[in-house]
Each structure stands twice: as C-alpha cells, then as structure tokens.
Design an enzyme around this catalytic site. Structure first.
Site, PDB file in Angstrom:
ATOM      1  CG  PHE A  25      -1.864   1.076   1.396  1.00 53.02           C
ATOM      2  CD1 PHE A  25      -2.997   1.132   0.603  1.00 53.02           C
ATOM      3  CD2 PHE A  25      -1.675   2.063   2.353  1.00 53.02           C
ATOM      4  CE1 PHE A  25      -3.924   2.164   0.761  1.00 53.02           C
ATOM      5  CE2 PHE A  25      -2.583   3.093   2.518  1.00 53.02           C
ATOM      6  CZ  PHE A  25      -3.713   3.139   1.712  1.00 53.02           C
ATOM      7  CB  SER A  93       2.772  -4.600   3.396  1.00 47.88           C
ATOM      8  OG  SER A  93       2.040  -3.747   4.246  1.00 47.88           O
ATOM      9  CG  MET A  94      -2.727  -3.942   0.096  1.00 49.78           C
ATOM     10  SD  MET A  94      -3.340  -2.391  -0.586  1.00 49.78           S
ATOM     11  CE  MET A  94      -2.320  -2.226  -2.057  1.00 49.78           C
ATOM     12  CG  ASP A 194       6.013  -4.433  10.538  1.00 47.03           C
ATOM     13  OD1 ASP A 194       5.741  -3.221  10.364  1.00 47.03           O
ATOM     14  OD2 ASP A 194       5.740  -5.318   9.720  1.00 47.03           O
ATOM     15  CG  HIS A 224       6.171  -2.877   6.983  1.00 47.58           C
ATOM     16  ND1 HIS A 224       5.335  -3.916   7.354  1.00 47.58           N
ATOM     17  CD2 HIS A 224       5.652  -2.363   5.831  1.00 47.58           C
ATOM     18  CE1 HIS A 224       4.345  -4.008   6.466  1.00 47.58           C
ATOM     19  NE2 HIS A 224       4.513  -3.093   5.543  1.00 47.58           N
TER      20      HIS A 224
END
Length: 256
Positions: A25, A93-94, A194, A224
């Site tokens: 994202f 992530s996303m 993270d 992250h």
C-alpha cells in the site's frame, strides 16, 4: 504522470513455474524488485505488476480503491496461468493481503503463497475515524521506508490518501471473512520489529487460514519493508526453497 524511479512493472519469461509478486500500500515494485529478480535469475517466470494509483503521486491513488488493486493482480495471475504449469503468489504487506485473496478465490490455480509482514487490519483510532475524516482531510503522513538498514529508501508516497486508506480498511475486513478458504501451502515471514503492521496481524492470519502446510519465519534484523532490509537474502532463499519443494523438479532444476 511519469513513474517514480524503480516503480516500473517487471516481467521475466522463464520456465514452467510462475511467480506473481505483489507490492504494498502506497509502495511500488521497487520495494520487492530484488525479490522478483532473485526468482527470475533462477529460471522462474515472474510477474511484478504496478498497482493502479501507485508509483506516481498520491493524488493518483486517491481516486483508486481495493477493487482496482485486486483486479490488477487477478489479471496477472491469469496471464501466468496461461503459460505456466504451476503458479505461486508472493506479497509484502498489502501485497500479502492481495495474495491471500487470490488464494482464497482461485483455489488450485494457486500452488502456494509466500507472505512477508502481511496486513490484516488498519489499526488505531485513525481507522475508526476514516469514514468521516477522509471527507475533511485528504491525506495523513506516509508509511514508506520502515527499514532498519542504513541508507536504504523505499520508493513510495510520503502521504497516505485517506479515501484509499478507507477502501483498504474495507478490503481487509472483507478478506478476514475469506481467510478460511485459503488452503494452499503457506510460508509467512514476519519482522518482530515492524512499525507499520503489528505481529497480531500475522497471528490472526495464521489462526484463520485452513492451510495444513504452514511455515513461519522470523526476520529478526528487519523492519516492515524486509525485502529491502537486512533479512532480504533470507526471504529470497526461503521463497525459492519453498517453491522448489512444492513444484518439484521444474523449480529445482531451474536453479542456476
């Protein structure tokens, strides 16, 4: 709008085993390009798309939503299916959340999935105020470049468009109900430190999926964006070993 440096999509025609790599994202292909390159160099067919609204300026993302981002990776999955005998999906992530939805919806068309710091929920007070705040304030501060390694930057937006964040929140809530439909072999790698996605997200995902072949790895030295961080090589090696184990000789034979 011109693309930000490194935000270009990437494709490599290799062998019978295909891999779809999904970025996060407000990020871009740059954040996962080394991951895609590593797999391509080992003879796999690789697709790394640029998600709509990403890789240019945040104003372009403000008019997109999760349906646009998911449609892009869905198209790429079917392109890979047309030319490959087995297809794996990887995401950061996303990108991990998009990976999970592809697995939930496409079943046997996805042979296995690899998740790095996958998102499951938009957290905090801000999440609850998004439905109203997005009409009052266009953006909030960005989340890019959560990286422990000195001198490494992620190509991503320095602002988060709140309309897009609201859509992302809705997507994650929808996805959470679909997680039990995920049955594929799963490799999840996460960073204990993270600052974008908390450990609770990975724990929730692992508790909800129906996969029986599950491996979890900790990325102790990374934040992250671990695909650009100290543990990047570990991620790449673990991913290739996972794919080789499941795909058998084609992926294994493609090494070197």
């Amino acid at each position: 709008m011109p693309l930000l440096p490194g935000a270009e999509p990437f494709r490599h025609d290799g062998g019978e085993v295909g891999v779809l790599v999904c970025h996060g994202f407000t990020g871009s292909p740059q954040s996962v390009r080394p991951w895609a390159n590593y797999l391509a160099e080992r003879g796999l067919t690789v697709s790394l798309p640029l998600l709509p609204g990403h890789g240019t300026r945040w104003q372009d993302m403000a008019i997109t939503g999760w349906q646009d981002w998911y449609a892009e990776v869905d198209r790429e999955l079917w392109r890979l299916r047309e030319r490959c005998s087995r297809v794996f999906v990887c995401g950061l992530s996303m990108g991990g959340a998009l990976t999970l939805r592809l697995a939930a919806r496409h079943g046997a068309a996805v042979s296995g999935i690899v998740l790095v710091n996958p998102a499951n929920k938009v957290h905090g007070l801000a999440a609850r105020t998004l439905p109203v705040m997005r009409h009052l304030v266009p953006t909030t501060k960005g989340i890019a470049s959560d990286i422990a390694k000195p001198g490494i930057e992620e190509t991503g937006y320095d602002r988060v468009p709140l309309h897009a964040a609201h859509s992302f929140r809705g997507f994650l809530r929808k996805l959470d109900t679909e997680l039990p439909q995920v049955t594929q072999p799963l490799l999840l790698m996460r960073s204990p430190q993270d600052h974008v996605v908390p450990p609770a997200d990975s724990a929730r995902i692992l508790s909800r999926v129906s996969s029986l072949d599950v491996t979890e790895r900790l990325l102790e030295k990374s934040y992250h964006v671990a695909t650009l961080d100290h543990d990047a090589e570990t991620i790449f090696e673990e991913t290739h070993a996972f794919i080789s184990r499941l795909a058998g000789s084609p992926a294994a034979a493609s090494h070197g």
